[in-house]
Write a protein that holds these residues in place. Sequence first.
Motif, mmCIF file in Angstrom:
data_model
loop_
_atom_site.group_PDB
_atom_site.id
_atom_site.type_symbol
_atom_site.label_atom_id
_atom_site.label_comp_id
_atom_site.label_asym_id
_atom_site.label_seq_id
_atom_site.Cartn_x
_atom_site.Cartn_y
_atom_site.Cartn_z
ATOM 1 N N ASN A 393 0.826 -1.200 0.000
ATOM 2 C CA ASN A 393 0.000 0.000 0.000
ATOM 3 C C ASN A 393 0.867 1.259 0.000
ATOM 4 O OD1 ASN A 393 0.699 0.670 2.841
ATOM 5 N ND2 ASN A 393 -0.510 -1.168 3.303
ATOM 6 N N LYS A 394 0.219 2.404 -0.174
ATOM 7 C CA LYS A 394 0.910 3.679 -0.268
ATOM 8 C C LYS A 394 1.675 4.012 1.007
ATOM 9 C CE LYS A 394 -1.448 7.127 -2.003
ATOM 10 N NZ LYS A 394 -0.599 7.572 -3.131
ATOM 11 N N GLN A 395 1.118 3.649 2.153
ATOM 12 C CA GLN A 395 1.780 3.981 3.415
ATOM 13 C C GLN A 395 3.170 3.373 3.482
ATOM 14 O OE1 GLN A 395 -0.147 2.441 6.898
ATOM 15 N NE2 GLN A 395 1.135 3.599 8.321
ATOM 16 N N VAL A 396 3.296 2.147 3.040
ATOM 17 C CA VAL A 396 4.584 1.464 3.081
ATOM 18 C C VAL A 396 5.482 1.941 1.937
ATOM 19 C CG1 VAL A 396 5.742 -0.766 2.846
ATOM 20 C CG2 VAL A 396 3.699 -0.566 4.259
ATOM 21 N N LEU A 397 4.958 1.939 0.707
ATOM 22 C CA LEU A 397 5.781 2.259 -0.451
ATOM 23 C C LEU A 397 6.212 3.723 -0.495
ATOM 24 C CD1 LEU A 397 3.900 0.155 -3.126
ATOM 25 C CD2 LEU A 397 6.251 -0.187 -2.380
ATOM 26 N N GLU A 398 5.399 4.615 0.055
ATOM 27 C CA GLU A 398 5.704 6.046 -0.032
ATOM 28 C C GLU A 398 6.161 6.618 1.308
ATOM 29 O OE1 GLU A 398 2.301 8.004 -1.755
ATOM 30 O OE2 GLU A 398 2.173 6.556 -3.391
ATOM 31 N N ASN A 399 6.682 5.763 2.202
ATOM 32 C CA ASN A 399 7.138 6.289 3.478
ATOM 33 C C ASN A 399 8.288 7.272 3.244
ATOM 34 O OD1 ASN A 399 9.921 5.034 4.555
ATOM 35 N ND2 ASN A 399 8.874 3.507 3.283
ATOM 36 N N ALA A 400 8.311 8.352 4.026
ATOM 37 C CA ALA A 400 9.138 9.519 3.713
ATOM 38 C C ALA A 400 10.635 9.273 3.788
ATOM 39 C CB ALA A 400 8.770 10.668 4.652
ATOM 40 N N THR A 401 11.079 8.360 4.631
ATOM 41 C CA THR A 401 12.515 8.186 4.788
ATOM 42 C C THR A 401 13.108 7.131 3.875
ATOM 43 O OG1 THR A 401 12.046 6.819 6.716
ATOM 44 C CG2 THR A 401 12.688 9.093 7.110
ATOM 45 N N GLY A 402 12.284 6.403 3.170
ATOM 46 C CA GLY A 402 12.769 5.571 2.083
ATOM 47 C C GLY A 402 13.352 4.236 2.484
ATOM 48 N N PHE A 403 14.078 3.653 1.534
ATOM 49 C CA PHE A 403 14.650 2.319 1.662
ATOM 50 C C PHE A 403 16.110 2.346 1.241
ATOM 51 C CE2 PHE A 403 10.193 2.007 0.394
ATOM 52 C CZ PHE A 403 9.670 1.265 1.442
ATOM 53 N N ARG A 404 16.882 1.450 1.814
ATOM 54 C CA ARG A 404 18.289 1.350 1.435
ATOM 55 C C ARG A 404 18.507 0.042 0.693
ATOM 56 N NH1 ARG A 404 22.108 4.407 3.078
ATOM 57 N NH2 ARG A 404 20.924 5.110 4.889
ATOM 58 N N GLY A 405 18.885 0.135 -0.567
ATOM 59 C CA GLY A 405 19.075 -1.050 -1.384
ATOM 60 C C GLY A 405 20.468 -1.138 -1.959
ATOM 61 N N SER A 406 20.667 -2.072 -2.872
ATOM 62 C CA SER A 406 21.986 -2.230 -3.495
ATOM 63 C C SER A 406 22.306 -1.061 -4.406
ATOM 64 C CB SER A 406 22.042 -3.548 -4.266
ATOM 65 O OG SER A 406 21.065 -3.582 -5.283
ATOM 66 N N THR A 407 21.295 -0.267 -4.797
ATOM 67 C CA THR A 407 21.527 0.949 -5.576
ATOM 68 C C THR A 407 21.582 2.184 -4.693
ATOM 69 O OG1 THR A 407 19.131 1.061 -5.979
ATOM 70 C CG2 THR A 407 20.492 0.094 -7.711
ATOM 71 N N GLY A 408 21.617 2.018 -3.390
ATOM 72 C CA GLY A 408 21.677 3.147 -2.475
ATOM 73 C C GLY A 408 20.323 3.473 -1.875
ATOM 74 N N LEU A 409 20.256 4.632 -1.233
ATOM 75 C CA LEU A 409 19.028 5.093 -0.596
ATOM 76 C C LEU A 409 18.047 5.616 -1.650
ATOM 77 C CD1 LEU A 409 17.460 5.970 1.995
ATOM 78 C CD2 LEU A 409 18.719 8.131 1.862
ATOM 79 N N PHE A 410 16.783 5.206 -1.548
ATOM 80 C CA PHE A 410 15.770 5.721 -2.463
ATOM 81 C C PHE A 410 14.420 5.757 -1.769
ATOM 82 C CE2 PHE A 410 15.513 1.160 -2.986
ATOM 83 C CZ PHE A 410 14.156 0.894 -3.151
ATOM 84 N N ARG A 411 13.509 6.560 -2.324
ATOM 85 C CA ARG A 411 12.141 6.577 -1.842
ATOM 86 C C ARG A 411 11.213 6.907 -3.003
ATOM 87 N NH1 ARG A 411 11.791 12.139 1.835
ATOM 88 N NH2 ARG A 411 11.987 13.650 0.125
ATOM 89 N N PHE A 412 9.963 6.502 -2.868
ATOM 90 C CA PHE A 412 8.938 6.770 -3.874
ATOM 91 C C PHE A 412 8.044 7.905 -3.398
ATOM 92 C CE2 PHE A 412 9.604 2.088 -4.637
ATOM 93 C CZ PHE A 412 10.255 2.234 -5.845
ATOM 94 N N ARG A 413 7.651 8.769 -4.337
ATOM 95 C CA ARG A 413 6.757 9.883 -4.039
ATOM 96 C C ARG A 413 5.339 9.554 -4.489
ATOM 97 N NH1 ARG A 413 9.073 15.209 -4.397
ATOM 98 N NH2 ARG A 413 7.637 15.668 -6.111
#
Length: 442
Positions: A393-413
């Motif tokens: 859901n949007k709450q998880v995927l669009e959380n403001a502080t994002g995710f850290r992956g093998s491509t670095g830190l990212f987040r969805f808007r």
Amino acid sequence: MTMQEQADACATTAPAAAPAGMMRATDLRRERWLALVFAVAAAASGCQSKSGASDVLDPSAIAAPAGQVGAAAAPAQQASTQTLDSATSGAPTSTAAAKAQLTLGTGPTKVAMLLPLSAPGSTGENGRKMYDGARLAMADLGDKLLTLTIEDTRGDSGYAKDLAVKAITSGTAKAVIGPSELAAAQHLAKLSGSKRPPVLALADNFAGGPGVYSVRLGEADSAAAGAAAIASKGARKFVLMVPAGADSSPIESRVANALSIYGATLAVTLPYSPTDGGAKVVSDMSSLVEAPDAVVVACGGGSPIAVLAALKAKGIPGKKVTLIGTDRWLERPMDPLYEGAYIATLDESETGPIADRFKATYKYQPDVNVAYAYDMVALSAGIASSTGPDGFNKQVLENATGFRGSTGLFRFRSDGSSQRSMPFFKVEKGQLKLVEKSTSGF
């Protein structure tokens, strides 16, 4: 409250793992999964790790070490519909092999993945690299959580669109990873419907749309990160030159927002036409802005050379004015006019903690195509683990502080675009020289 302040307010502590030599591979994976589940649950509740991002995608915290690849990889291989020999030729999985194994894992959460496996040329090669990245992520994380169904789009935008529409309307897929065809992703972004599963689109230069997230680095993000990096060093007055058209507004907004973090300002945005030779836009800058500290030049699908030549005639870049480019400059051969410019972009040769294990398993060096696919499958597995099949859901995927992956830190808007941290480079003698390991425009 800044990203870091939010993270510190909700700091989490991952369980400590025993030394690798004291634990079997399967036990080590289970121990590290505790950290993974905890991190995703924190994302769902609005709390993030102390590092400023959920570590849900940090492969170093959840995957077996390089020496234990074989043990870790076995479950996903056994769970697939057919047995596939590991790649041993130092190249991506062959077309025939990829088509022979289209279902991975036996988990209750169903995820669809659309890749151009049999497309000709580099498109197909990149698709097969993404396939290998997905296989590794399933072996590391998803084999008991996901059933990943992979379909071949053949690199055909029309066929990819049909497959994607079928996937989001099937009622079974909880998420769709892909397609990589731009036209197909753009079509999905125009569709209405609030109950459809999220789409994690792998298309280059895709702006995103509500519920259809752009996974790859975009020019707006690259421009914003580059501008922010220079602003952090004290530059205060910026000019943005951007191709006239619909894409200019998102780039302008992202750059202005990134500069505001450091108290810098975007003095003026100057749209330009590829037909004016660059002279007019540079002349306009001289008449509108006195003594800018930096000039950001976006190029869209065209070449920046005409604008760069006009800037060069004015002594830019120089001691007083910094030149900032974007990742799209690098879609062309390095030009002498790039010299001295700064560019924020992903390092094609850097794929973080998965690199050694991937190379040991598939016998070739992973690139960002591998990393994007790995991260999206890992994200899906993390969500399935912490919240179950209905947690996409949007709450998880669009959380403001994002995710850290093998491509670095990212987040969805919420508009479907993504924001990423990335290395920051300077062009010197026709090569990218690393200036900072990580910068971001958010």
